[in-house]
Design a protein around this motif. Structure first.
Motif, PDB file in Angstrom:
ATOM      1  N   THR A 122     -25.214 -38.799   6.846  1.00 11.96           N
ATOM      2  CA  THR A 122     -24.495 -37.606   6.379  1.00 11.96           C
ATOM      3  C   THR A 122     -25.519 -36.510   6.100  1.00 11.96           C
ATOM      4  N   SER A 123     -25.457 -35.453   6.894  1.00 11.24           N
ATOM      5  CA  SER A 123     -26.362 -34.317   6.689  1.00 11.24           C
ATOM      6  C   SER A 123     -25.504 -33.056   6.637  1.00 11.24           C
ATOM      7  N   THR A 124     -26.101 -31.983   6.149  1.00 10.28           N
ATOM      8  CA  THR A 124     -25.310 -30.784   5.847  1.00 10.28           C
ATOM      9  C   THR A 124     -24.619 -30.211   7.086  1.00 10.28           C
ATOM     10  N   ASN A 125     -25.365 -30.085   8.164  1.00  8.47           N
ATOM     11  CA  ASN A 125     -24.798 -29.418   9.340  1.00  8.47           C
ATOM     12  C   ASN A 125     -24.685 -30.336  10.557  1.00  8.47           C
ATOM     13  N   GLY A 126     -25.720 -31.125  10.801  1.00 10.33           N
ATOM     14  CA  GLY A 126     -25.740 -31.961  12.008  1.00 10.33           C
ATOM     15  C   GLY A 126     -24.582 -32.945  12.057  1.00 10.33           C
ATOM     16  N   SER A 127     -24.328 -33.612  10.946  1.00  5.60           N
ATOM     17  CA  SER A 127     -23.235 -34.596  10.924  1.00  5.60           C
ATOM     18  C   SER A 127     -21.901 -33.919  11.212  1.00  5.60           C
ATOM     19  N   LEU A 128     -21.751 -32.706  10.682  1.00  4.52           N
ATOM     20  CA  LEU A 128     -20.477 -31.998  10.899  1.00  4.52           C
ATOM     21  C   LEU A 128     -20.307 -31.610  12.369  1.00  4.52           C
ATOM     22  N   ALA A 129     -21.416 -31.346  13.039  1.00  2.00           N
ATOM     23  CA  ALA A 129     -21.324 -31.018  14.474  1.00  2.00           C
ATOM     24  C   ALA A 129     -20.854 -32.234  15.271  1.00  2.00           C
ATOM     25  N   PHE A 130     -21.327 -33.429  14.890  1.00  2.00           N
ATOM     26  CA  PHE A 130     -20.834 -34.640  15.570  1.00  2.00           C
ATOM     27  C   PHE A 130     -19.363 -34.879  15.238  1.00  2.00           C
ATOM     28  N   LEU A 131     -18.998 -34.662  13.994  1.00  2.00           N
ATOM     29  CA  LEU A 131     -17.592 -34.887  13.625  1.00  2.00           C
ATOM     30  C   LEU A 131     -16.680 -33.871  14.321  1.00  2.00           C
ATOM     31  N   ALA A 132     -17.123 -32.623  14.402  1.00  2.00           N
ATOM     32  CA  ALA A 132     -16.276 -31.576  14.998  1.00  2.00           C
ATOM     33  C   ALA A 132     -16.084 -31.793  16.501  1.00  2.00           C
ATOM     34  N   SER A 133     -17.047 -32.471  17.153  1.00  2.00           N
ATOM     35  CA  SER A 133     -16.942 -32.689  18.609  1.00  2.00           C
ATOM     36  C   SER A 133     -16.586 -34.146  18.920  1.00  2.00           C
ATOM     37  N   ARG A 134     -15.986 -34.837  17.968  1.00  3.10           N
ATOM     38  CA  ARG A 134     -15.766 -36.289  18.130  1.00  3.10           C
ATOM     39  C   ARG A 134     -14.682 -36.637  19.150  1.00  3.10           C
ATOM     40  N   PHE A 135     -13.911 -35.672  19.603  1.00  2.55           N
ATOM     41  CA  PHE A 135     -12.868 -35.970  20.589  1.00  2.55           C
ATOM     42  C   PHE A 135     -13.395 -35.892  22.027  1.00  2.55           C
ATOM     43  N   ALA A 136     -14.639 -35.484  22.160  1.00  2.35           N
ATOM     44  CA  ALA A 136     -15.235 -35.407  23.501  1.00  2.35           C
ATOM     45  C   ALA A 136     -15.377 -36.810  24.088  1.00  2.35           C
ATOM     46  N   ALA A 137     -15.444 -36.867  25.421  1.00  2.00           N
ATOM     47  CA  ALA A 137     -15.555 -38.160  26.116  1.00  2.00           C
ATOM     48  C   ALA A 137     -16.896 -38.826  25.834  1.00  2.00           C
ATOM     49  N   VAL A 138     -17.917 -38.012  25.599  1.00  3.77           N
ATOM     50  CA  VAL A 138     -19.245 -38.551  25.301  1.00  3.77           C
ATOM     51  C   VAL A 138     -20.010 -37.509  24.492  1.00  3.77           C
ATOM     52  N   GLN A 139     -20.850 -37.985  23.589  1.00  4.51           N
ATOM     53  CA  GLN A 139     -21.686 -37.084  22.780  1.00  4.51           C
ATOM     54  C   GLN A 139     -23.149 -37.498  22.953  1.00  4.51           C
ATOM     55  N   TRP A 140     -24.027 -36.511  22.990  1.00  5.50           N
ATOM     56  CA  TRP A 140     -25.474 -36.787  23.072  1.00  5.50           C
ATOM     57  C   TRP A 140     -26.183 -36.048  21.933  1.00  5.50           C
ATOM     58  N   ALA A 141     -27.179 -36.691  21.343  1.00  5.87           N
ATOM     59  CA  ALA A 141     -27.992 -36.042  20.299  1.00  5.87           C
ATOM     60  C   ALA A 141     -29.252 -35.482  20.949  1.00  5.87           C
ATOM     61  N   VAL A 142     -29.417 -34.164  20.861  1.00  2.00           N
ATOM     62  CA  VAL A 142     -30.457 -33.499  21.656  1.00  2.00           C
ATOM     63  C   VAL A 142     -31.254 -32.508  20.808  1.00  2.00           C
ATOM     64  N   GLY A 143     -32.557 -32.522  21.040  1.00  2.40           N
ATOM     65  CA  GLY A 143     -33.456 -31.526  20.444  1.00  2.40           C
ATOM     66  C   GLY A 143     -34.537 -31.203  21.457  1.00  2.40           C
ATOM     67  N   PHE A 144     -35.532 -30.425  21.051  1.00  2.00           N
ATOM     68  CA  PHE A 144     -36.648 -30.166  21.972  1.00  2.00           C
ATOM     69  C   PHE A 144     -37.360 -31.466  22.324  1.00  2.00           C
ATOM     70  N   VAL A 145     -37.385 -32.414  21.380  1.00  2.00           N
ATOM     71  CA  VAL A 145     -38.165 -33.643  21.589  1.00  2.00           C
ATOM     72  C   VAL A 145     -37.647 -34.487  22.750  1.00  2.00           C
TER      73      VAL A 145
END
Ligand code: MLT
Length: 262
Positions: A109-132
């Motif tokens: 549970t994080s302030t913004n990142g977790s909410l982005a995963f929750l808000a897009s949870r109906f997508a067929a697939v989710q990926w966690a992405v950064g510069f790394v």
């Protein structure tokens, strides 16, 4: 997600609240970006051997999840950047070592990142992405898009920037532009046309330009104000393509897939 017309429609959203509703997420893939620090941390965590991650809107909900979950679970996340009292781990990429997280399910549970995963949870697939892990993510997403096309599935792509408390965050928008620029070229090489919708997409000229811009961002400044270990997190989040792990899943649950790590 705009209806597919033979080409991949890519929508870039500078905050999760701009995302389309449930029914328009259903056949899309969602690239979730929270450079500072959630998606960077998740890439490190999976590289270190974490098995899965689930997202919660509040620390209380994560604690309830821990009571229900079996196996090795770790409570992870932050509020105002700091570790949450009683939690096992904060949101520092460098905390997520094999000794701490191998084989564990992370209840995050994080302030913004977790909410982005929750808000897009109906997508067929989710990926966690950064510069790394941007380059590895481009490969993963291109593979998914090619598969969807072969199967005749209409597919779109949502690029979801976590932002900061409902406002766009420059580090996420910059990373989104970087990923989308590479992805469009990668898709074109595979014969897949794409159309991008979204504002202010200015890809960085290179890693140094991106690093300079991100270091000036409000959240980078805030993290540095918390102490040297947080300043180290900012620097770790700026490195391009040091990880080949792309945590992915659906329904705000990521699970271990490719663990080819550099
Ligand atoms: C978040 O999800 O808001 C963050 O990753 C904030 C942080 O811990 O730096």
């Amino acid at each position: 997600v705009p209806r597919t017309t033979g080409r991949l429609e890519i929508g870039v959203f500078s905050t999760p609240r701009e995302l389309p509703p449930r029914e328009r997420q259903a056949r899309a893939g969602a690239i979730v970006i929270d450079v500072l620090r959630a998606t960077t941390t998740l890439a490190y965590a999976f590289r270190a051997g974490a098995l899965a991650a689930r997202f919660y809107g509040t620390p209380a909900a994560a604690r309830r999840g821990a009571r229900r979950a079996g196996g090795k679970v770790l409570l992870c996340g932050e509020r105002e950047g700091r570790a949450i009292p009683g939690f096992d781990l904060g949101n520092s990429p460098l905390e997520y070592t094999p000794a701490r997280v191998a084989g564990a399910t992370l209840l995050f549970t994080s302030t913004n990142g977790s909410l982005a995963f929750l808000a897009s949870r109906f997508a067929a697939v989710q990926w966690a992405v950064g510069f790394v892990n941007a380059q590895a993510a481009v490969e993963a997403v291109a593979g998914w898009a090619a598969g969807a096309r072969e199967n005749g599935e209409a597919a779109g792509l949502l690029v979801v920037c976590a932002g900061k408390e409902g406002e766009p965050a420059p580090e996420d928008s910059l990373c989104a532009a970087h990923v989308v620029g590479h992805l469009v070229r990668r898709l074109a090489a595979a014969g897949i046309a794409a159309r991008v919708q979204g504002e202010g997409l200015h890809p960085p000229a290179g890693p140094e330009a991106a690093a300079a811009a991100v270091r000036q961002s409000p959240h980078a400044r805030y993290l540095r104000s918390l102490g040297p270990e947080f300043a180290r997190d900012v620097e770790a989040s700026l490195a391009w393509d040091v990880l080949e792990v792309v945590p992915s899943g659906r329904g705000a649950r990521l699970c271990r897939t490719s663990l080819r790590a550099r």
